[in-house]
Write an enzyme that holds these catalytic residues in place. Sequence first.
Site, PDB file in Angstrom:
ATOM      1  N   ASP A   1      44.439 107.282   9.981  1.00  0.00           N
ATOM      2  CA  ASP A   1      43.938 108.642   9.829  1.00  0.00           C
ATOM      3  C   ASP A   1      44.233 109.113   8.404  1.00  0.00           C
ATOM      4  O   ASP A   1      45.339 108.909   7.906  1.00  0.00           O
ATOM      5  CB  ASP A   1      44.627 109.549  10.852  1.00  0.00           C
ATOM      6  CG  ASP A   1      43.977 110.908  11.004  1.00  0.00           C
ATOM      7  OD1 ASP A   1      43.620 111.515   9.978  1.00  0.00           O
ATOM      8  OD2 ASP A   1      43.837 111.365  12.147  1.00  0.00           O
ATOM      9  N   ILE A   2      43.252 109.735   7.726  1.00  0.00           N
ATOM     10  CA  ILE A   2      43.478 110.192   6.353  1.00  0.00           C
ATOM     11  C   ILE A   2      44.319 111.469   6.291  1.00  0.00           C
ATOM     12  O   ILE A   2      44.790 111.842   5.222  1.00  0.00           O
ATOM     13  CB  ILE A   2      42.157 110.387   5.568  1.00  0.00           C
ATOM     14  CG1 ILE A   2      41.287 111.466   6.203  1.00  0.00           C
ATOM     15  CG2 ILE A   2      41.418 109.079   5.426  1.00  0.00           C
ATOM     16  CD1 ILE A   2      40.132 111.915   5.320  1.00  0.00           C
TER      17      ILE A   2
ATOM     18  N   ASN B   1      41.024 114.036  22.525  1.00  0.00           N
ATOM     19  CA  ASN B   1      40.612 115.422  22.713  1.00  0.00           C
ATOM     20  C   ASN B   1      39.119 115.508  23.012  1.00  0.00           C
ATOM     21  O   ASN B   1      38.327 114.811  22.390  1.00  0.00           O
ATOM     22  CB  ASN B   1      40.924 116.242  21.456  1.00  0.00           C
ATOM     23  CG  ASN B   1      42.385 116.182  21.069  1.00  0.00           C
ATOM     24  OD1 ASN B   1      43.257 116.224  21.925  1.00  0.00           O
ATOM     25  ND2 ASN B   1      42.656 116.067  19.789  1.00  0.00           N
TER      26      ASN B   1
ATOM     27  N   GLN C   1      39.216 118.918  19.539  1.00  0.00           N
ATOM     28  CA  GLN C   1      38.291 117.946  18.950  1.00  0.00           C
ATOM     29  C   GLN C   1      37.579 118.616  17.781  1.00  0.00           C
ATOM     30  O   GLN C   1      36.933 119.648  17.941  1.00  0.00           O
ATOM     31  CB  GLN C   1      37.274 117.454  19.987  1.00  0.00           C
ATOM     32  CG  GLN C   1      36.371 116.355  19.460  1.00  0.00           C
ATOM     33  CD  GLN C   1      35.396 115.836  20.505  1.00  0.00           C
ATOM     34  OE1 GLN C   1      35.186 116.431  21.551  1.00  0.00           O
ATOM     35  NE2 GLN C   1      34.786 114.708  20.204  1.00  0.00           N
TER      36      GLN C   1
ATOM     37  N   HIS D   1      37.064 109.494  19.767  1.00  0.00           N
ATOM     38  CA  HIS D   1      38.114 108.775  19.048  1.00  0.00           C
ATOM     39  C   HIS D   1      39.439 108.960  19.778  1.00  0.00           C
ATOM     40  O   HIS D   1      39.649 109.960  20.452  1.00  0.00           O
ATOM     41  CB  HIS D   1      38.220 109.194  17.583  1.00  0.00           C
ATOM     42  CG  HIS D   1      38.433 110.655  17.350  1.00  0.00           C
ATOM     43  ND1 HIS D   1      37.436 111.603  17.517  1.00  0.00           N
ATOM     44  CD2 HIS D   1      39.531 111.334  16.956  1.00  0.00           C
ATOM     45  CE1 HIS D   1      37.916 112.795  17.214  1.00  0.00           C
ATOM     46  NE2 HIS D   1      39.189 112.666  16.890  1.00  0.00           N
TER      47      HIS D   1
ATOM     48  N   HIS E   1      43.592 108.806  19.288  1.00  0.00           N
ATOM     49  CA  HIS E   1      44.706 108.842  18.341  1.00  0.00           C
ATOM     50  C   HIS E   1      45.872 108.018  18.868  1.00  0.00           C
ATOM     51  O   HIS E   1      46.199 108.096  20.055  1.00  0.00           O
ATOM     52  CB  HIS E   1      45.224 110.273  18.170  1.00  0.00           C
ATOM     53  CG  HIS E   1      44.252 111.224  17.583  1.00  0.00           C
ATOM     54  ND1 HIS E   1      44.252 111.564  16.256  1.00  0.00           N
ATOM     55  CD2 HIS E   1      43.243 111.940  18.150  1.00  0.00           C
ATOM     56  CE1 HIS E   1      43.298 112.445  16.025  1.00  0.00           C
ATOM     57  NE2 HIS E   1      42.661 112.688  17.166  1.00  0.00           N
TER      58      HIS E   1
END
Length: 136
Positions: A30-31, A86, A93, A99, A101
Amino acid sequence: MENCIFCKIANGEIPSATVYEDANFRAILDIAPAAKGHVLLLPKAHIKNLTEADDAVLSAALPVVKRISGAIGKTLSCDGINVLQNNGEAAGQSVFHLHIHMIPRYVADGVTIPWETKSYEDGEAAELAEKIAENL
């Protein structure tokens, strides 16, 4: 979906720090991580959220999450891992592409996933459980 940032990342159109890839998924760092080592699993096909996902995609996703979570734990020697997903803006979300996590956790790391606990009145939980079960 042509304007979906996660579609572009999942399909290699936008560079990412990829930790895993197969025919159906790409997993990236994750960025904007909650903790260093925070990974997102992205399906390559555009799927808005969990409730719109085909069961085959979901069946394929969980073993990948298990494998990546194990690798995160082994690599970082973390004390635990949150696996989160989410659905909808109200649930947190912000990118409307399914996606999952995987967030490495450490005792007293300060990472919070807050919610205020609630309670049920007498008989309310059983009544709600029955109503939910009717919609399965």
